[in-house]
Design a protein around this motif. Structure first.
Motif, PDB file in Angstrom:
ATOM      1  N   MET A 105       0.852  -1.170   0.000  1.00 18.85           N
ATOM      2  CA  MET A 105       0.000   0.000   0.000  1.00 18.85           C
ATOM      3  C   MET A 105       0.900   1.235   0.000  1.00 18.85           C
ATOM      4  SD  MET A 105      -3.170   0.885   2.615  1.00 18.85           S
ATOM      5  CE  MET A 105      -3.793  -0.766   2.607  1.00 18.85           C
ATOM      6  N   GLU A 106       0.543   2.215  -0.777  1.00 22.02           N
ATOM      7  CA  GLU A 106       1.348   3.424  -0.879  1.00 22.02           C
ATOM      8  C   GLU A 106       1.379   4.184   0.453  1.00 22.02           C
ATOM      9  OE1 GLU A 106       0.235   5.977  -4.140  1.00 22.02           O
ATOM     10  OE2 GLU A 106      -0.337   4.244  -5.347  1.00 22.02           O
ATOM     11  N   ASN A 107       2.513   4.831   0.699  1.00 24.00           N
ATOM     12  CA  ASN A 107       2.671   5.565   1.963  1.00 24.00           C
ATOM     13  C   ASN A 107       1.666   6.697   2.099  1.00 24.00           C
ATOM     14  OD1 ASN A 107       4.677   4.047   3.135  1.00 24.00           O
ATOM     15  ND2 ASN A 107       6.313   5.192   2.159  1.00 24.00           N
ATOM     16  N   ILE A 114      -1.626   5.091   3.275  1.00 20.64           N
ATOM     17  CA  ILE A 114      -1.570   4.625   4.668  1.00 20.64           C
ATOM     18  C   ILE A 114      -1.469   5.803   5.622  1.00 20.64           C
ATOM     19  CG2 ILE A 114       0.916   4.199   4.758  1.00 20.64           C
ATOM     20  CD1 ILE A 114      -1.776   2.095   6.483  1.00 20.64           C
ATOM     21  N   ASP A 115      -0.731   6.844   5.243  1.00 19.14           N
ATOM     22  CA  ASP A 115      -0.652   8.041   6.082  1.00 19.14           C
ATOM     23  C   ASP A 115      -2.030   8.661   6.273  1.00 19.14           C
ATOM     24  OD1 ASP A 115       2.061   7.759   6.411  1.00 19.14           O
ATOM     25  OD2 ASP A 115       2.601   9.259   4.906  1.00 19.14           O
ATOM     26  N   HIS A 116      -2.800   8.740   5.199  1.00 17.18           N
ATOM     27  CA  HIS A 116      -4.157   9.296   5.291  1.00 17.18           C
ATOM     28  C   HIS A 116      -5.036   8.414   6.175  1.00 17.18           C
ATOM     29  CE1 HIS A 116      -8.269  10.345   4.169  1.00 17.18           C
ATOM     30  NE2 HIS A 116      -7.773  11.531   3.858  1.00 17.18           N
ATOM     31  N   LEU A 117      -4.938   7.113   5.977  1.00 15.57           N
ATOM     32  CA  LEU A 117      -5.745   6.179   6.783  1.00 15.57           C
ATOM     33  C   LEU A 117      -5.395   6.271   8.263  1.00 15.57           C
ATOM     34  CD1 LEU A 117      -5.650   3.080   4.416  1.00 15.57           C
ATOM     35  CD2 LEU A 117      -7.698   4.332   5.077  1.00 15.57           C
ATOM     36  N   ILE A 118      -4.110   6.238   8.573  1.00 23.30           N
ATOM     37  CA  ILE A 118      -3.668   6.253   9.968  1.00 23.30           C
ATOM     38  C   ILE A 118      -3.999   7.585  10.630  1.00 23.30           C
ATOM     39  CG2 ILE A 118      -1.660   6.109  11.504  1.00 23.30           C
ATOM     40  CD1 ILE A 118      -2.438   3.439  10.306  1.00 23.30           C
ATOM     41  N   THR A 119      -3.833   8.674   9.893  1.00 22.56           N
ATOM     42  CA  THR A 119      -4.126  10.000  10.435  1.00 22.56           C
ATOM     43  C   THR A 119      -5.598  10.146  10.800  1.00 22.56           C
ATOM     44  OG1 THR A 119      -2.344  10.939   9.128  1.00 22.56           O
ATOM     45  CG2 THR A 119      -3.975  12.484   9.974  1.00 22.56           C
ATOM     46  N   ASN A 120      -6.469   9.467  10.065  1.00 23.72           N
ATOM     47  CA  ASN A 120      -7.906   9.647  10.244  1.00 23.72           C
ATOM     48  C   ASN A 120      -8.613   8.470  10.906  1.00 23.72           C
ATOM     49  OD1 ASN A 120      -8.277  12.307   8.912  1.00 23.72           O
ATOM     50  ND2 ASN A 120      -7.353  11.201   7.208  1.00 23.72           N
ATOM     51  N   GLU A 175     -10.299   2.231  13.291  1.00 23.58           N
ATOM     52  CA  GLU A 175     -10.498   1.916  11.889  1.00 23.58           C
ATOM     53  C   GLU A 175     -10.578   3.189  11.063  1.00 23.58           C
ATOM     54  OE1 GLU A 175     -14.136  -0.210  11.249  1.00 23.58           O
ATOM     55  OE2 GLU A 175     -15.374   1.387  12.052  1.00 23.58           O
ATOM     56  N   SER A 176     -10.323   3.033   9.775  1.00 17.68           N
ATOM     57  CA  SER A 176     -10.375   4.156   8.849  1.00 17.68           C
ATOM     58  C   SER A 176     -10.598   3.625   7.438  1.00 17.68           C
ATOM     59  CB  SER A 176      -9.066   4.946   8.912  1.00 17.68           C
ATOM     60  OG  SER A 176      -9.097   6.040   8.024  1.00 17.68           O
ATOM     61  N   GLU A 177     -11.305   4.433   6.639  1.00 17.03           N
ATOM     62  CA  GLU A 177     -11.508   4.101   5.235  1.00 17.03           C
ATOM     63  C   GLU A 177     -11.183   5.325   4.392  1.00 17.03           C
ATOM     64  OE1 GLU A 177     -15.136   2.087   4.116  1.00 17.03           O
ATOM     65  OE2 GLU A 177     -15.341   1.290   6.157  1.00 17.03           O
ATOM     66  N   TYR A 178     -10.614   5.064   3.224  1.00 18.59           N
ATOM     67  CA  TYR A 178     -10.255   6.122   2.289  1.00 18.59           C
ATOM     68  C   TYR A 178     -10.343   5.541   0.890  1.00 18.59           C
ATOM     69  CZ  TYR A 178      -7.336   9.534  -0.163  1.00 18.59           C
ATOM     70  OH  TYR A 178      -6.843  10.452  -1.054  1.00 18.59           O
ATOM     71  N   GLU A 179     -11.217   6.135   0.082  1.00 19.84           N
ATOM     72  CA  GLU A 179     -11.509   5.603  -1.240  1.00 19.84           C
ATOM     73  C   GLU A 179     -11.915   4.140  -1.072  1.00 19.84           C
ATOM     74  OE1 GLU A 179      -8.123   6.598  -3.695  1.00 19.84           O
ATOM     75  OE2 GLU A 179      -8.594   8.733  -3.591  1.00 19.84           O
ATOM     76  N   ASN A 180     -11.230   3.198  -1.696  1.00 19.31           N
ATOM     77  CA  ASN A 180     -11.575   1.781  -1.538  1.00 19.31           C
ATOM     78  C   ASN A 180     -10.672   1.069  -0.540  1.00 19.31           C
ATOM     79  OD1 ASN A 180     -13.624   2.020  -3.409  1.00 19.31           O
ATOM     80  ND2 ASN A 180     -12.337   1.437  -5.131  1.00 19.31           N
ATOM     81  N   GLU A 236       4.523  -0.026  13.059  1.00 18.00           N
ATOM     82  CA  GLU A 236       4.925   0.858  14.158  1.00 18.00           C
ATOM     83  C   GLU A 236       4.013   2.075  14.246  1.00 18.00           C
ATOM     84  OE1 GLU A 236       9.058   1.785  13.592  1.00 18.00           O
ATOM     85  OE2 GLU A 236       9.675  -0.303  13.890  1.00 18.00           O
ATOM     86  N   LEU A 237       3.612   2.628  13.096  1.00 18.54           N
ATOM     87  CA  LEU A 237       2.676   3.765  13.086  1.00 18.54           C
ATOM     88  C   LEU A 237       1.344   3.380  13.718  1.00 18.54           C
ATOM     89  CD1 LEU A 237       3.160   5.360   9.541  1.00 18.54           C
ATOM     90  CD2 LEU A 237       3.542   6.480  11.742  1.00 18.54           C
ATOM     91  N   MET A 238       0.841   2.215  13.354  1.00 19.26           N
ATOM     92  CA  MET A 238      -0.438   1.759  13.904  1.00 19.26           C
ATOM     93  C   MET A 238      -0.329   1.491  15.399  1.00 19.26           C
ATOM     94  SD  MET A 238      -2.135  -0.617  10.923  1.00 19.26           S
ATOM     95  CE  MET A 238      -0.663  -1.473  10.376  1.00 19.26           C
ATOM     96  N   GLN A 239       0.776   0.881  15.826  1.00 20.85           N
ATOM     97  CA  GLN A 239       0.975   0.612  17.259  1.00 20.85           C
ATOM     98  C   GLN A 239       1.033   1.924  18.037  1.00 20.85           C
ATOM     99  OE1 GLN A 239       1.397  -2.653  18.992  1.00 20.85           O
ATOM    100  NE2 GLN A 239       0.755  -1.166  20.518  1.00 20.85           N
TER     101      GLN A 239
END
Length: 113
Positions: free
Chosen positions: A1-3, A6-12, A27-32, A71-74
């Motif tokens: 998955m592109e950074n 994933i940055d958008h998903l993790i941020t939101n 949880e987070s969703e962005y586009e599909n 690590e970002l998710m943790q």
């Protein structure tokens, strides 16, 4: 998955388990794309990834996070746990404050039963 994705998903990410400290899930969703993960109190909130992937034509494609993404998710999970614990402490201190006001105004709890 592109950074960037994933940055958008993790941020939101949003908490989806309520105020329960036994299981804290985000949880987070962005586009599909979708990401969801959680941690259990009994395991010291060690990250468990549920969904990490993309839905294409109603078919789910599961990806696996890189070490950096894990690590970002943790980090996000631990931050959510800390905020939730603080919120629970505030709720408890508010309740204690009310009890103190009963005594402060000379009112006994037994007067209300």
């Amino acid at each position: 998955m592109e950074n960037r994705i994933i940055d958008h998903l993790i941020t939101n990410v949003k908490l989806y388990t309520g105020k329960d400290l036994e299981t804290v899930g985000l949880e987070s969703e962005y586009e599909n794309y979708k990401v969801s993960f959680y941690g259990l109190k009994e395991n010291n909130y060690k990250l468990v990834v549920e969904d990490f992937g993309l839905s294409i034509n109603k078919k789910w494609r599961q990806y696996y996070p890189t070490e950096m993404q894990t690590e970002l998710m943790q980090t996000k999970l631990i931050k959510a746990v800390s905020e939730l614990q603080d919120e629970c402490l505030e709720d408890n201190s508010t309740d204690e404050g009310i009890e103190d006001l009963h005594e402060y105004f000379g009112v006994k709890r037994s007067n209300f039963y």
